[in-house]
Design an enzyme around this catalytic site. Structure first.
Site, PDB file in Angstrom:
ATOM      1  N   GLN A 195     -18.841  62.090  14.111  1.00  0.00           N
ATOM      2  CA  GLN A 195     -17.855  63.164  14.147  1.00  0.00           C
ATOM      3  C   GLN A 195     -18.037  64.047  15.376  1.00  0.00           C
ATOM      4  OE1 GLN A 195     -17.929  65.348  10.450  1.00  0.00           O
ATOM      5  NE2 GLN A 195     -17.602  63.518   9.192  1.00  0.00           N
ATOM      6  N   SER A 217       5.379  59.836  20.821  1.00  0.00           N
ATOM      7  CA  SER A 217       4.124  59.078  20.802  1.00  0.00           C
ATOM      8  C   SER A 217       3.611  58.834  19.387  1.00  0.00           C
ATOM      9  CB  SER A 217       3.045  59.794  21.627  1.00  0.00           C
ATOM     10  OG  SER A 217       2.659  61.004  21.025  1.00  0.00           O
ATOM     11  N   THR A 237       6.994  63.897  26.070  1.00  0.00           N
ATOM     12  CA  THR A 237       7.399  65.175  26.660  1.00  0.00           C
ATOM     13  C   THR A 237       7.766  65.044  28.125  1.00  0.00           C
ATOM     14  OG1 THR A 237       5.961  66.360  25.119  1.00  0.00           O
ATOM     15  CG2 THR A 237       6.642  67.540  27.092  1.00  0.00           C
ATOM     16  N   THR A 283       1.698  62.401  24.782  1.00  0.00           N
ATOM     17  CA  THR A 283       0.262  62.689  24.870  1.00  0.00           C
ATOM     18  C   THR A 283      -0.504  62.527  23.557  1.00  0.00           C
ATOM     19  OG1 THR A 283       0.653  65.058  24.501  1.00  0.00           O
ATOM     20  CG2 THR A 283       0.622  64.283  26.784  1.00  0.00           C
TER      21      THR A 283
END
Length: 379
Positions: free
Chosen positions: A314, A98, A53, A129
């Site tokens: 997690q 990306s 971006t 990103t």
């Protein structure tokens, strides 16, 4: 603390990286290289633009985003002329989203840094990103005995947008990439700079697709912050444990699988997947999983066929602690590897780097348990 910049330039011997860096020429656009010299004897920074971006601008007639020629960044961003460093820009021939960045691109970037290591005092990588944390983690394992700053940054809005975060991220990253004190680089590791924060690269995760403050390192403090002054917390910075010469180890094995467990999942799926050398298993909390005979039997089958099992949490914060709860004892019984407080991005790229790597002695399990370059806490 306030950051000081020093103008003396180090001159080093050129290393023979040409053979290992031949593939770099296939993707680095030499015709688009532009140098901008702001003064004599300033620190030199190599800026590698991969895509993302940050390199987009809006066509205000159509409303669509389009890539602009990053070789003209000095015209687009004249503020760069005020920075006390000399910048060389090397864009990829074809800028990549990306999501298209992977092991081959990691190798290209690592070897390009290796080829130019003695020519520059710091390195800045502009990156999309979404997978920046994977690239930062991979580079941290590939760039051995690093003694210079390697900074990754990007933006949530294109550099051509009126409200862009790209300019601040890029300009301040250049400051950090050229930061020296007493003829030594202040930063000697791979870092991510984003929205006023300097973060250890292999500890980062992208937690927001919406906010400018998109990155966190939940299990490690912020290395530095940008405000009226640039600040660095020196006691938190990584330092290589030996004075060996810098080199690039671009070994990557892709025989790694990532799996996140969930309540109600059919464990039989594990018996149906092709044989894999490493399974990164993301489990509940501090290391718990279904406490059934079937669970242990199937995981033991994977171990018996030679699959290494790396267990990570997690949870965004905290880590694995075998034995804390009875539902984690299964992993000790089958000889699984604790990932401690490592991120998923870092666990995956570390496993890919270590697996079948001839430059490491010892077993995969022994090497994964080590804190190689600040990616996880010491036990």
């Amino acid at each position: 603390m306030e950051i000081l910049f020093f103008a003396l330039e180090k001159v080093g011997q050129k290393k023979d990286w040409e053979r290992r860096a031949e593939m770099c020429a296939q993707i680095i656009d030499k015709n688009s290289i532009e140098n901008c010299t702001f003064g004599f004897m300033k620190r030199k920074v190599l800026l590698i633009y991969t895509g993302g971006t940050i390199g987009m601008e809006k066509d205000y007639e159509t409303g669509s985003l389009q890539a602009f020629d990053f070789g003209n960044i000095f015209k687009k961003l004249p503020e760069m002329k005020l920075i006390e460093c000399e910048v060389s820009v090397h864009p990829f021939k074809k800028p990549l989203d990306s999501s298209d960045m992977g092991p081959e691109e990691w190798k290209i970037i690592a070897n390009y840094i290796g080829k130019n290591y003695d020519k520059y005092d710091g390195f800045l990588i502009l990156h999309g990103t979404d997978t920046m944390s994977y690239t930062a983690s991979a580079l941290s394992f590939m760039l051995k005995n690093l003694k210079k700053p390697v900074i990754l940054t990007g933006s949530q809005l294109p550099i051509g947008d009126l409200r862009t975060d790209a300019k601040e991220n890029l300009l301040t990253s250049l400051y950090y990439a050229s930061l020296y004190e007493n003829e030594e680089a202040v930063l000697q590791e791979v870092a991510v700079y984003f929205e006023y924060k300097l973060l250890r690269g292999n500890r980062t995760l992208k937690y927001s697709a919406e906010f400018f403050d998109a990155y966190q390192t939940p299990n490690y403090p912020v290395l530095g912050q940008s405000g009226v002054h640039l600040k660095v917390k020196k006691e938190l910075l990584w330092r290589s444990k030996n004075d060996a010469e810098f080199f690039v180890d671009d070994h990557v094995s892709q025989d790694v699988l990532f799996w996140r467990i969930f309540p109600g999942m059919h464990f039989n799926h594990f018996t149906e997947i092709p044989k894999v050398k490493v399974l990164v298993l993301q489990v509940f909390g501090s290391g718990t999983i279904f406490n059934t005979e079937k669970t242990q039997r199937i995981l033991q089958q994977l171990r018996n066929q030679g699959t290494e099992i790396v267990v990570i949490s997690q949870c965004v914060s905290g880590g694995i602690s075998f034995g804390k709860y009875s539902n984690s004892n299964i992993f000790s019984k089958i000889g699984a590897i604790s990932g401690n407080d490592i991120t998923a991005e870092s666990a995956i790229t570390k496993a890919m780097h270590l697996l079948d790597n001839p430059k490491y002695s010892g077993t995969f399990s022994e090497n994964f348990a080590k804190n190689i370059c600040g990616e996880m806490s010491e036990n």
